[in-house]
Design an enzyme around this catalytic site. Structure first.
Site, short mmCIF file in Angstrom:
data_model
loop_
_atom_site.label_atom_id
_atom_site.label_comp_id
_atom_site.label_asym_id
_atom_site.label_seq_id
_atom_site.Cartn_x
_atom_site.Cartn_y
_atom_site.Cartn_z
N SER A 143 0.83 -1.20 0.00
CA SER A 143 0.00 0.00 0.00
C SER A 143 0.88 1.26 0.00
CB SER A 143 -0.95 -0.04 1.20
OG SER A 143 -1.97 0.93 1.08
N ASP A 297 -10.04 -3.43 -5.23
CA ASP A 297 -9.13 -2.49 -4.59
C ASP A 297 -9.04 -1.23 -5.44
OD1 ASP A 297 -7.05 -1.17 -3.30
OD2 ASP A 297 -5.54 -2.70 -3.70
N HIS A 327 -8.05 -4.89 -0.86
CA HIS A 327 -6.96 -4.14 -0.26
C HIS A 327 -6.75 -4.58 1.20
CE1 HIS A 327 -4.08 -0.86 -0.41
NE2 HIS A 327 -4.35 -0.70 0.88
#
Length: 357
Positions: A143, A297, A327
């Site tokens: 991320s 995501d 995610h």
């Protein structure tokens, strides 16, 4: 978080941070791995050192945690399990690094911290201290950590003080650009957990600026000045996205913002914040990459476009796309939230590292 922020009790991100802080576990060694905490260049890191006989020089990984540049910690249980597993399974030294968080720290503080750690670790005497093969070091992150890992890999290429270069980079559903927040993945997954479009906009805006004006402009995707039009070719999703990910979506014309906003927030157009904006000349010098994306995501298309650009630049890339992924799926490794999906994704990553690091 929103209520506390609106009432002036606590900043939105300070409340959000509580959810990650409670997941931090102490640095506890086990029969396979010695775990300690120290500092590299005054930045806190957690070290995972395999206990088995090395049988020669070891691999090494610098890992950068996620959390939207605003939350998260190298000591969170999911990261701890992941680092132990990689350290033991691949006989690898893992440097899991922390960094300053927003707010109060904004770009480029987060980048500077993780770059400082990586550069420190890549020194010959430090690698020798930990028995690491200088030809087998990688940087990795998920991320926001994937964003920082990609930026670190790029910046190291330009640093004349760095003699040891990375062998590989591992980018787990990375955030790679802040220019277009209306990609197909943003449209398809705008309200899906764990990362909604509105939360990603909040993360980006908090990372780059304390001004609510930037967040408001990002929310309407009207935050980029016309002068940045030449950069659009680097994230033209009609070129860089596979047809399957484009779906029925059609690209529209950018809703340009004012030049003043970009002038006050230069990080918007800085490749250290948006690695997808790097030129092809820079990309072609990068090490081999493993890029994980998840179908459900908002950041799916960032990773997929980076895959396309890296391949066009001649960089060896393995793109692992989890059609059932979302995610954060890489981190559900501990009971009672352990998922078979998370174990599968970790296994795919470890398998690639075994062959490529």
């Amino acid at each position: 978080s929103e209520a506390a922020d609106a009432l002036g009790i606590k900043h939105y991100m300070e409340v959000m941070r509580l959810f990650t802080d409670i997941q931090v576990v102490p640095p506890t060694s086990d029969e396979n791995v010695t775990v300690t905490e120290t500092e590299f260049n005054s930045v806190p890191v957690r070290l995972y050192l395999p206990r088995r006989a090395p049988g020669g020089l070891r691999r090494a990984m610098v890992y950068i945690h996620g959390g939207g540049w605003c939350m998260g910690d190298a000591g969170m249980q999911g990261y701890d399990i992941m680092a132990r597993h990689i350290s033991n399974e691949l006989n690898t030294v893992v440097v899991s690094t922390n960094y300053r968080l927003a707010p109060p720290h904004r770009f480029p503080a987060q980048f500077e911290d993780v770059y400082s750690v990586t550069k420190f670790f890549l020194q010959s005497e430090v690698l020798a201290q930990y028995g690491v093969d200088p030809a087998r070091v990688c940087v990795a992150g998920d991320s926001a950590g994937g964003n920082l890992a990609a930026a670190v890999a790029q910046e190291l290429l330009e640093d004349p003080e760095v003699q040891t270069q990375l062998k590989a980079q591992v980018l787990i559903y990375p955030a790679l650009q802040a220019l277009d927040l209306d990609l197909p993945s943003y449209r398809d997954n705008a309200r899906k957990p764990i990362l909604s479009r509105s939360l990603m906009v909040r993360f980006w805006s908090e990372y780059l600026s304390p001004e609510p004006a930037l967040r408001e402009a990002m929310a309407s995707n009207s935050h980029v000045p016309p002068e940045a039009g030449e950069l659009w070719r680097f994230l033209n999703w009609s070129v860089w996205l596979p047809q399957a990910m484009r779906g029925a979506h059609r690209p529209g014309s950018p809703a340009w913002g004012g030049a003043e906003l970009a002038r006050r927030h230069p990080g918007l157009l800085d490749p250290r914040a948006s690695p997808l904006l790097a030129s092809e000349a820079r990309l072609r010098r990068l090490p081999a990459a493993f890029v994980l994306t998840c179908e459900h995501d908002v950041l799916r298309d960032d990773g997929a476009m980076y895959v396309g650009r890296l391949r066009a630049a001649g960089v060896p890339v393995t793109h692992h796309h989890a059609r059932d992924g979302f995610h954060g799926a890489f981190n559900f490794l501990a009971w009672p939230l352990e998922l078979a999906l998370s174990r599968r994704l970790l296994s795919a990553c470890v398998g690639w590292l075994r062959e490529n690091l």
